[in-house]
Design a protein around this motif. Sequence first.
Motif, PDB file in Angstrom:
ATOM      1  N   VAL A   1       3.352  12.198 -15.597  1.00  0.00           N
ATOM      2  CA  VAL A   1       2.712  11.544 -16.728  1.00  0.00           C
ATOM      3  C   VAL A   1       3.390  10.199 -16.950  1.00  0.00           C
ATOM      4  N   ASP A   2       2.600   9.188 -17.235  1.00  0.00           N
ATOM      5  CA  ASP A   2       3.127   7.865 -17.570  1.00  0.00           C
ATOM      6  C   ASP A   2       2.413   7.391 -18.838  1.00  0.00           C
ATOM      7  N   ILE A   3       2.943   7.817 -19.977  1.00  0.00           N
ATOM      8  CA  ILE A   3       2.335   7.510 -21.273  1.00  0.00           C
ATOM      9  C   ILE A   3       2.201   6.001 -21.493  1.00  0.00           C
TER      10      ILE A   3
ATOM     11  N   GLU B   1      -9.388  12.999 -16.728  1.00  0.00           N
ATOM     12  CA  GLU B   1      -8.132  13.530 -16.194  1.00  0.00           C
ATOM     13  C   GLU B   1      -7.022  12.474 -16.116  1.00  0.00           C
ATOM     14  N   ASP B   2      -7.377  11.205 -16.230  1.00  0.00           N
ATOM     15  CA  ASP B   2      -6.362  10.150 -16.213  1.00  0.00           C
ATOM     16  C   ASP B   2      -5.461  10.240 -17.440  1.00  0.00           C
TER      17      ASP B   2
ATOM     18  N   MET C   1      -1.294   4.579 -13.673  1.00  0.00           N
ATOM     19  CA  MET C   1      -2.030   5.677 -14.290  1.00  0.00           C
ATOM     20  C   MET C   1      -2.769   6.491 -13.227  1.00  0.00           C
ATOM     21  N   ARG C   2      -3.449   5.812 -12.321  1.00  0.00           N
ATOM     22  CA  ARG C   2      -4.206   6.502 -11.271  1.00  0.00           C
ATOM     23  C   ARG C   2      -3.276   7.258 -10.330  1.00  0.00           C
TER      24      ARG C   2
ATOM     25  N   LEU D   1      -3.329  11.244  -9.437  1.00  0.00           N
ATOM     26  CA  LEU D   1      -3.318  11.744  -8.067  1.00  0.00           C
ATOM     27  C   LEU D   1      -2.184  12.754  -7.870  1.00  0.00           C
ATOM     28  N   PHE D   2      -0.995  12.423  -8.348  1.00  0.00           N
ATOM     29  CA  PHE D   2       0.148  13.333  -8.220  1.00  0.00           C
ATOM     30  C   PHE D   2      -0.121  14.658  -8.930  1.00  0.00           C
ATOM     31  N   ARG D   3      -0.706  14.593 -10.134  1.00  0.00           N
ATOM     32  CA  ARG D   3      -1.027  15.830 -10.856  1.00  0.00           C
ATOM     33  C   ARG D   3      -2.046  16.652 -10.082  1.00  0.00           C
TER      34      ARG D   3
END
Length: 117
Positions: A5-7, A34-35, A106-107, A111-113
């Motif tokens: 996550v990158d808030i 989902e982003d 963010m993208r 992708l990682f999630r």
Amino acid sequence: MARYVDIPSNMQVIGNIFLNPNLIDNENYTFYEEDFTESIHKVMFGAIYNLHVLGTKMIDLQTIEDYLTVRPKEYAVYKANNGRELLNKIKDNVSLSSFDYYYQRMRKMTLFRGYQD
């Protein structure tokens, strides 16, 4: 297990889209629910996105709140998280020249999630 996550990136993307909703139409960018991992971010982005798609020319805090008042669940999330204050804070701290950087981060987290799930 780590959650990707990158808030700050999510907030920058929301702020940029709030100030320039035409980014939604730019073929270089795609946005998905989902982003955004936080409920309040999903609500804010969803409101801005839907207002833009519906043809709203000027999106401001009042327009967003008017849109959300007829959507009780989303409005409750917005109110519980001090949405007006948060959007003002995001808007005041947005970096317009760095949109691409934050969008890519963010993208990447999305992708990682996806890989993690």
